[in-house]
Design an enzyme around this catalytic site. Structure first.
Site, PDB file in Angstrom:
ATOM      1  N   HIS A 260       0.828  -1.196   0.000  1.00  0.00           N
ATOM      2  CA  HIS A 260       0.000   0.000   0.000  1.00  0.00           C
ATOM      3  C   HIS A 260       0.872   1.259   0.000  1.00  0.00           C
ATOM      4  O   HIS A 260       0.566   2.252  -0.661  1.00  0.00           O
ATOM      5  CB  HIS A 260      -0.949  -0.015   1.197  1.00  0.00           C
ATOM      6  CG  HIS A 260      -1.988   1.046   1.146  1.00  0.00           C
ATOM      7  ND1 HIS A 260      -2.261   1.868   2.196  1.00  0.00           N
ATOM      8  CD2 HIS A 260      -2.831   1.419   0.152  1.00  0.00           C
ATOM      9  CE1 HIS A 260      -3.217   2.712   1.852  1.00  0.00           C
ATOM     10  NE2 HIS A 260      -3.575   2.456   0.617  1.00  0.00           N
TER      11      HIS A 260
ATOM     12  N   GLU B 142       2.031   1.818  -3.458  1.00  0.00           N
ATOM     13  CA  GLU B 142       0.923   2.395  -4.237  1.00  0.00           C
ATOM     14  C   GLU B 142       0.907   3.919  -4.071  1.00  0.00           C
ATOM     15  O   GLU B 142       0.788   4.657  -5.044  1.00  0.00           O
ATOM     16  CB  GLU B 142      -0.404   1.794  -3.780  1.00  0.00           C
ATOM     17  CG  GLU B 142      -1.631   2.418  -4.411  1.00  0.00           C
ATOM     18  CD  GLU B 142      -2.896   2.097  -3.650  1.00  0.00           C
ATOM     19  OE1 GLU B 142      -3.734   3.009  -3.514  1.00  0.00           O
ATOM     20  OE2 GLU B 142      -3.058   0.948  -3.196  1.00  0.00           O
ATOM     21  N   HIS B 143       1.043   4.401  -2.836  1.00  0.00           N
ATOM     22  CA  HIS B 143       1.068   5.853  -2.590  1.00  0.00           C
ATOM     23  C   HIS B 143       2.285   6.506  -3.235  1.00  0.00           C
ATOM     24  O   HIS B 143       2.191   7.603  -3.791  1.00  0.00           O
ATOM     25  CB  HIS B 143       1.049   6.141  -1.084  1.00  0.00           C
ATOM     26  CG  HIS B 143      -0.296   5.986  -0.480  1.00  0.00           C
ATOM     27  ND1 HIS B 143      -1.095   7.065  -0.173  1.00  0.00           N
ATOM     28  CD2 HIS B 143      -1.010   4.882  -0.131  1.00  0.00           C
ATOM     29  CE1 HIS B 143      -2.239   6.632   0.332  1.00  0.00           C
ATOM     30  NE2 HIS B 143      -2.204   5.308   0.370  1.00  0.00           N
TER      31      HIS B 143
END
Length: 188
Positions: free
Chosen positions: A104, A107-108
C-alpha cells in the site's frame, strides 16, 4: 508500444489503442506532456512489437516481445471514453509476516512523480481533461486505473509508462508517504 492516431499514422513506444488527439482546448500541462510523449516516436506496426495470443469473449490479448507485458483490449464503442488499468500481480499476500502495508505504501509512492510528471500531477492532469484516476491494493494485486475521454488515452498511457519506468522515490518522499498512509512497514 504503439499508438494509432487519426490519418492512420502510428507513433511508437506510447500505446496500442486507437484514438484521436484532435479537437478541444487542452490545459497547458496536458499540451506540454503530450509534446513530450510523442517526441522521437517512430512509426511501427503492431506486429513489430507484439505477438497476438488469443481472443475470447471479445477480449483480445497480446504479449510485448521485449518484456512479456500482457495487453488486454476490450473495445466498447458505446461512449467516447476509455478506461485503462495497469495491474501488478503483487499485493498484501506478498508481504513478509510482520511487515504489513509495504504494498500500500508503494501504491502511494507511485503518485509522487516521475521524470516527466511532477508529484500528484498525474491525477490532476487526468481530472483536468474530465477524467478520473485512482489506485487500490488488495491481497493479490495493485491496480492503477484511469477513465478519460478517448482522445486523451495516448497521453494517459504515456504518463503510466513514464511512471512505471522513471518513478521518483527519495528518502524524504518515502518517509512522508509512509507517515501519511500509516503502514506498518517495519517490525516494531
Amino acid at each position: 508500444l504503439v499508438c494509432k492516431r487519426r490519418g492512420n499514422q502510428n507513433y511508437g513506444r506510447t500505446c496500442i489503442v486507437a484514438s484521436s488527439l484532435s479537437g478541444g482546448a487542452y490545459p497547458d500541462a496536458v499540451r506540454d506532456l503530450e509534446r513530450e510523449a510523442f517526441r522521437g516516436a517512430r512509426p511501427i506496426e503492431l506486429s513489430e512489437a507484439f505477438d497476438f495470443l488469443e481472443e475470447e469473449s471479445g477480449i483480445r490479448e497480446w504479449r510485448l516481445r521485449a518484456n512479456g507485458l500482457r495487453v488486454l483490449l476490450l473495445a466498447n464503442r458505446v461512449a467516447p471514453v476509455a478506461t485503462f488499468a495497469v495491474v501488478y500481480h503483487v499485493g498484501s499476500r506478498n508481504e513478509a509476516v510482520g511487515y504489513t502495508g509495504s504494498t500500500h505504501l508503494l501504491e502511494h509512492l507511485m503518485f509522487k512523480g516521475s521524470r516527466n510528471v511532477e508529484p500528484e500531477q498525474h491525477t490532476s492532469i487526468v481530472a483536468s481533461v474530465g477524467g478520473q484516476a485512482n489506485a487500490y491494493t488488495n491481497e493479490d494485486t495493485t491496480v492503477f486505473w484511469q477513465t478519460v475521454p478517448s482522445q486523451f488515452l495516448p497521453l494517459v498511457l504515456w504518463m503510466e509508462g513514464d511512471r512505471m519506468a522513471t518513478l521518483r522515490i527519495d528518502q524524504d518522499t518515502f518517509v512522508r508517504a509512509g507517515a501519511a498512509s500509516t503502514p506498518v512497514w517495519a517490525k516494531p
